[in-house]
Write a protein that holds these residues in place. Structure first.
Motif, short mmCIF file in Angstrom:
data_model
loop_
_atom_site.label_atom_id
_atom_site.label_comp_id
_atom_site.label_asym_id
_atom_site.label_seq_id
_atom_site.Cartn_x
_atom_site.Cartn_y
_atom_site.Cartn_z
N GLU A 140 -33.93 23.75 66.40
CA GLU A 140 -34.04 22.61 67.77
C GLU A 140 -33.73 20.78 66.99
OE1 GLU A 140 -34.81 21.78 70.31
OE2 GLU A 140 -35.32 24.20 71.31
N PRO A 141 -32.25 20.76 66.66
CA PRO A 141 -31.65 19.95 66.40
C PRO A 141 -31.97 18.68 67.09
CG PRO A 141 -29.94 21.03 67.41
CD PRO A 141 -31.28 22.24 67.15
N LEU A 142 -32.55 19.13 68.54
CA LEU A 142 -33.02 17.72 69.25
C LEU A 142 -34.10 17.10 68.70
CD1 LEU A 142 -31.89 18.50 72.46
CD2 LEU A 142 -30.81 17.52 70.95
N THR A 143 -35.16 17.59 68.36
CA THR A 143 -36.68 17.18 67.76
C THR A 143 -36.75 17.61 66.08
OG1 THR A 143 -37.90 19.75 68.32
CG2 THR A 143 -37.38 18.14 69.70
N SER A 144 -34.98 18.11 65.37
CA SER A 144 -35.83 18.24 63.93
C SER A 144 -35.63 16.60 63.01
CB SER A 144 -34.82 19.97 63.53
OG SER A 144 -35.45 20.86 63.80
N LEU A 145 -34.82 15.88 63.89
CA LEU A 145 -34.43 14.82 63.13
C LEU A 145 -35.22 13.39 63.04
CD1 LEU A 145 -30.86 14.89 63.28
CD2 LEU A 145 -32.16 14.35 60.98
N SER A 184 -47.80 17.98 63.88
CA SER A 184 -46.74 19.30 64.35
C SER A 184 -45.82 19.08 64.84
CB SER A 184 -48.10 20.13 65.71
OG SER A 184 -47.62 19.03 66.81
N GLN A 185 -45.20 17.94 64.79
CA GLN A 185 -43.29 17.82 65.05
C GLN A 185 -42.76 18.42 64.52
OE1 GLN A 185 -42.28 16.24 67.69
NE2 GLN A 185 -44.78 16.35 68.50
N HIS A 240 -42.67 9.16 57.30
CA HIS A 240 -42.32 10.23 58.13
C HIS A 240 -43.38 9.90 59.76
CE1 HIS A 240 -38.15 11.38 56.90
NE2 HIS A 240 -38.93 11.49 55.77
N ALA A 241 -44.88 10.68 59.31
CA ALA A 241 -45.68 10.37 60.72
C ALA A 241 -45.89 9.39 61.55
CB ALA A 241 -46.43 11.47 60.26
N PHE A 242 -46.23 8.59 59.96
CA PHE A 242 -47.15 7.41 60.09
C PHE A 242 -46.45 6.73 61.57
CE2 PHE A 242 -49.33 2.98 58.85
CZ PHE A 242 -50.41 3.62 59.66
N ARG A 243 -45.57 5.83 61.63
CA ARG A 243 -44.09 5.48 61.93
C ARG A 243 -44.54 5.84 63.42
NH1 ARG A 243 -39.30 2.12 60.09
NH2 ARG A 243 -38.51 1.64 62.29
#
Lengths: 307, 325, 305
Positions: free
Chosen positions: B97-102, C200-201, C221-224
């Motif tokens: 998923e390029p939309l959610t991977s960044l 989990s993103q 990456h996660a906290f912000r």
């Protein structure tokens, strides 16, 4: 049957049907499975029973002044007397009995004011969401205004004007708490209003009142139950705070906040006066929060599967 | 020499319903510059295989058994710190998923130069120059501008190009691409595949391609592993697979793909669905859906046997007679 | 940005008008305060004379109009007890309250961020259970009781901190912990649930696949990302924070707005009550605006519209 159930767990539609037919079993099962839910349920049940049977459970008359027994420590400490389990206050009254009776006011004020708040909130939220337009604009501005005034501040002003008493307290806490319901009910109403079946009903000329009571109300009821439960918890704390400040429940009616307020002046010598009513409040509120969290997990499909 | 050699990999997940063997004894190897495709339906364990290689299986999952040899060292035995040095550097990964991977909160440049700074130990300025160069390399116009943009301002195809730039920024020996084109438009798919092919060739990067799309396999792969229910059911080179598929599942997959089929013939779909881990059939895991199922298939599980040179199949139809007993 | 701010500030006006109306109505209903202002032996004539002089015999709408006119000029009425303008009295007490609120907020943040993140990254372990359990208990304790218990332990029994008053850092410690605990409890719960979702993103997996250290994956990456809902909900609770400050001030005799307000309520000094409600409401609104600005800084996807 059980094999059949298992193979269908992926299929959400079948799942929903199964859930509906066995609602009671499912609820009981889910309550037993949730440790905190069980603890919450037991605490709440216990407090309710204590409040209901206070006159049978209390070892002493909560108002009975006994100058001979002033400021006795709890029975298990040195100088304590067997018949006063949690000790006595500055007037020789039994702390345990006072706490037992205090649960009545806490529950009465907590539950009735939340019901009142719920009624106001549902009416405002439904009208606002369903009719929209200028009514919505005005009502939502009023909601914003209420959100800008701390609950306790509004309650203080209100109680100053109308004088402190249990009925006033119920009204003022109801009036300060309705905002949360109004916002949720409005949001749900807005989304349900756009659904097909409501539009269809409207186009068939079904009356607005009928649409609201048949289609909208049942859909907001689960959010309503969850917020109400958690709201009882915050209201009990708010009531105790006001009684502590001397603006809530007035003597001779016993309240946890009131006992605490009395005990504050004897902190240096008799710590038990201020300690035990606080424990009662904390445990009760904890039980309600646990119960509310469990209800949210059961009633809100969005939070299901998360822990 | 093989860049990657996966041997008897078992990855299990502990759930409320018991242990789920998502990957159950998978072996394959990827040589330098070679592209190996793992094909299978969702739930076949192909993504879990790729995450196991990356060392990104989180609790309650765990690599229980087997080895993952990367350039001779076993990844299941190395420490966290060493693994981090490999990840994004020697082994890189592109996701579906390029939309959610960044990360939506950081600029493309920030996220791209992050791994360059980390692995190549260069300063911010050099990392920036390299990043912009990388963006140009993957065919992004106005690379300078994109460097300073946030992900939400780019299209899906552009974001996948950024992901490729990120993955290749440190010249990895192995690139794992998990369904890299599934979420993209058909025209963009072809461009992205072409780009991956070109870049892999330039740097002789080995690719482990995870896909369910046989069209992509035909386009990209040298070798193919077909996975079903956590196991390898067929393993051969791409030409043999398309000309002489052996496993009924592979045949079914090919029959349900329009590209490899005569126009007159009707497309067939494989009946049924992939069994859930809690509901695995006895014997061969494919038997309830298999048109050729025999008695033995419902009782015993077949082994993965080399039926001809470089062609392995897990099916009773091709077992030696004595093995049946 | 400026346009957005301007629009938001314009939205405040109806809210402030509604608040002024509610407060004024309540005070109007409370009845004639003149009797409280005059000595007890004042004659009926005196009372009537003063009532007329103050314009308190006029109809509601006229009185409200006058009151609004005063508000626009910054005149919140006179306190009969202190016999001065109410607004300066209120503003004079404001710094003490803000000091307490800020200190509590700092304590809450110092506790809640590591605890929330820590328990989210160790979801469902016994340590997570301990942290979330602690947070629920923190939420269930009424803060005035916590304050009293802290006084009992640290002031009365151990003698480490003063019982009440303001001045040194030592004075600030117990009230700030009292007020901060409740906020920290709520914040920990929020940060944990937000972090659990964010971890989990896909982009967190991307960050891990780059070989970043866990610390960077979690805190950069996660906290912000997880802060976005936390900031919004925390801002909505500013009014709870201020409400808590009012009670905490009473427990510790902290000379802030809360103490002034409770005194004013007890003596029915309505000008001070009105002015305090107004100032607190403005404070809450400004905090919400600040949160909105932080939210926009945190999330580049939001456009100023």
């Amino acid at each position: 049957m059980s094999a059949n159930l298992q193979s269908h767990t992926v299929d959400s539609h079948t799942d929903v049907k199964i859930k509906k037919t066995n609602a009671l079993t499912r609820w009981t099962k889910s309550l037993v499975n949730s440790k905190t839910g069980t603890v919450g349920f037991i605490i709440v049940l216990f407090v309710c029973l204590v409040a209901a049977f206070a006159n049978h459970l209390a070892p002493h008359d909560p108002a009975a002044i006994n100058p001979a027994k002033m400021l006795k420590p709890p029975s298990w400490l040195e100088g304590g007397e067997k018949e006063y389990f949690l000790g006595t206050d500055n007037l020789g009254r039994d702390i345990l009995s006072r706490i037992i009776y205090g649960s009545r006011v806490s529950l009465l004020v907590g539950i009735s004011s939340v019901i009142l708040a719920g009624i106001i909130g549902i009416v405002v939220g439904l009208s606002s969401g369903y009719y929209g337009g200028w009514l919505d604009t005005i009502l939502m501005r009023i909601v914003d205004s209420f959100l800008s005034i701390p609950n306790i501040l509004f309650a203080l002003v209100f109680l100053t004007v109308f004088g402190p008493s249990v009925p006033t307290l119920i009204v003022v806490l109801g009036v300060t708490n309705w905002v949360a319901y109004a916002r949720i009910v409005r949001g749900e109403t807005l989304s349900i209003k756009e659904r097909e079946f409501v539009r269809a009903a409207k186009s068939l000329g079904v009356r607005n009142v009928t649409i609201i009571s048949r289609h909208v109300l049942p859909n907001v009821i689960s959010s309503f139950i969850v917020i109400s439960t958690l709201s009882v918890a915050t209201t009990i704390i708010l009531e105790a705070s006001l009684s502590f400040l001397g603006l809530g429940v007035q003597p001779p009616t016993v309240s946890w906040g009131g006992i605490l307020s009395d005990g504050r002046d004897y902190l240096a010598t008799s710590w038990w006066l201020a300690t035990f009513p606080g424990v009662a409040i904390t445990v009760t509120v904890l039980g309600i929060i646990f119960l509310g969290d469990w209800l949210r997990d059961v009633l809100d499909p969005r939070s299901q599967g998360r822990s | 020499m093989a860049v990657l050699n996966v041997e008897d990999l078992h990855t299990y997940f502990k759930t409320e319903h018991g242990i789920v063997p998502s990957v159950n004894g998978v072996s394959f190897e990827v040589k330098e510059g070679e592209t190996l495709a793992i094909v299978g339906e969702s739930g076949s364990g192909k993504s879990v295989t790729s995450l196991s290689i990356m060392g990104l299986i989180d609790a309650p999952g765990k690599v229980e058994k087997g080895s993952i040899l990367f350039e001779g060292s076993d990844l299941t035995k190395i420490g966290k710190k060493e693994y981090r040095k490999l990840r994004g550097n020697e082994i890189a990964m592109i996701f579906q998923e390029p939309l959610t991977s960044l990360n939506p909160l950081f600029t493309i440049g920030n996220q791209l130069s992050e791994s360059i700074k980390l692995h190549q130990k260069v300063d911010k300025k050099t990392a920036r120059v390299k990043s912009v160069e990388m963006l140009r390399h993957v065919g992004i116009p106005r690379a300078e501008k994109v460097f300073n943009s946030y992900p939400h301002t780019l299209s899906g195809g552009m974001r996948q190009r950024v992901m490729i730039a990120m993955a290749l920024s440190c010249n990895p020996k192995l690139l794992i691409a998990d369904e890299p084109t599934t979420a993209l438009d058909v025209t963009i798919q072809a461009q992205i595949l072409e780009l991956m092919k070109k870049l892999a060739k330039e740097h002789s990067t080995a690719i482990l391609l995870i896909t369910h799309d046989l069209g992509v396999v035909a386009e990209m792969a040298d070798k193919v592993v077909v996975m079903y229910a956590g196991q390898v059911v067929e393993y051969t080179d791409v030409y043999t697979l398309f000309s002489n598929p052996k496993h009924p599942y592979t045949k079914g997959l090919l029959n349900s793909t329009p590209k490899f089929h005569e126009i007159e013939e009707e497309l067939e779909s494989i009946k049924g669905t992939v069994p859930t881990p809690t509901n695995m059939p006895k014997g061969c895991k494919f038997n309830p859906r298999c048109p050729f199922a025999m008695d033995v298939c419902t009782m015993n599980e077949p082994a993965l046997n080399e039926t001809s040179y470089d062609h392995k199949v897990r099916c009773w139809l091709y077992e030696e007679k004595e093995a049946v007993i | 940005m400026i346009k957005f701010l301007f629009k938001r500030i314009l939205e405040f006006i109806p809210v402030l008008i509604i608040i002024s109306f509610i407060v004024f109505s309540l005070v109007f209903v409370a009845g004639n305060p003149v009797a409280l202002m005059l000595p007890e032996d004042a004659s009926q004539e005196d009372i009537e004379r003063l009532t007329v002089a103050l314009g308190l015999d006029q109809p509601f709408i006229v009185q409200y109009g006058k009151y609004m006119l005063g508000l626009i000029q910054g005149d919140f009425g006179r306190s009969f007890r202190y016999n001065t303008d109410a607004l300066p009295l209120v503003l004079e007490r404001l710094p003490a309250t803000l000091e307490l609120a800020a200190a509590s907020m700092v304590i809450a943040i110092i506790i809640a961020i590591p605890l929330g993140v820590w328990s989210a990254t160790r979801k469902n372990t016994s340590m997570d259970l301990l942290a979330t359990g602690g947070a629920v208990i923190g939420k269930a304790m009424p803060n005035f009781w916590l304050g009293i218990m802290l006084i009992l332990l640290f002031s009365v029994t151990l003698g480490w901190f003063p019982v009440s008053g303001r001045g040194t850092m030592a004075h600030l410690v117990l009230p700030a912990i009292t007020l901060g605990t409740g906020i920290a409890a709520e914040m920990t719960r929020l940060i944990r649930s937000s972090m659990v979702e964010i971890l989990s993103q896909d982009y967190v997996r991307t960050a891990k696949s780059k070989g970043l250290r866990d610390f960077f994956v979690v805190y950069k990456h996660a906290f912000r990302n997880s802060l976005i809902p936390v900031v919004t909900i925390t801002a909505l609770q500013t009014s709870t924070l201020v409400g808590g400050a009012l009670i905490t001030e009473t427990v510790f005799s902290w000379p802030g707005l809360g103490q002034l307000l409770i005194q004013a309520v007890n003596t029915r000094d309505m000008a001070i009550v009105q002015a305090s409600v107004f100032i607190i409401a403005i404070l809450v609104i400004l905090m919400n605006l600040l949160a909105d600005i932080i939210y926009r800084i945190l999330d580049p996807r939001i456009k100023y519209s």
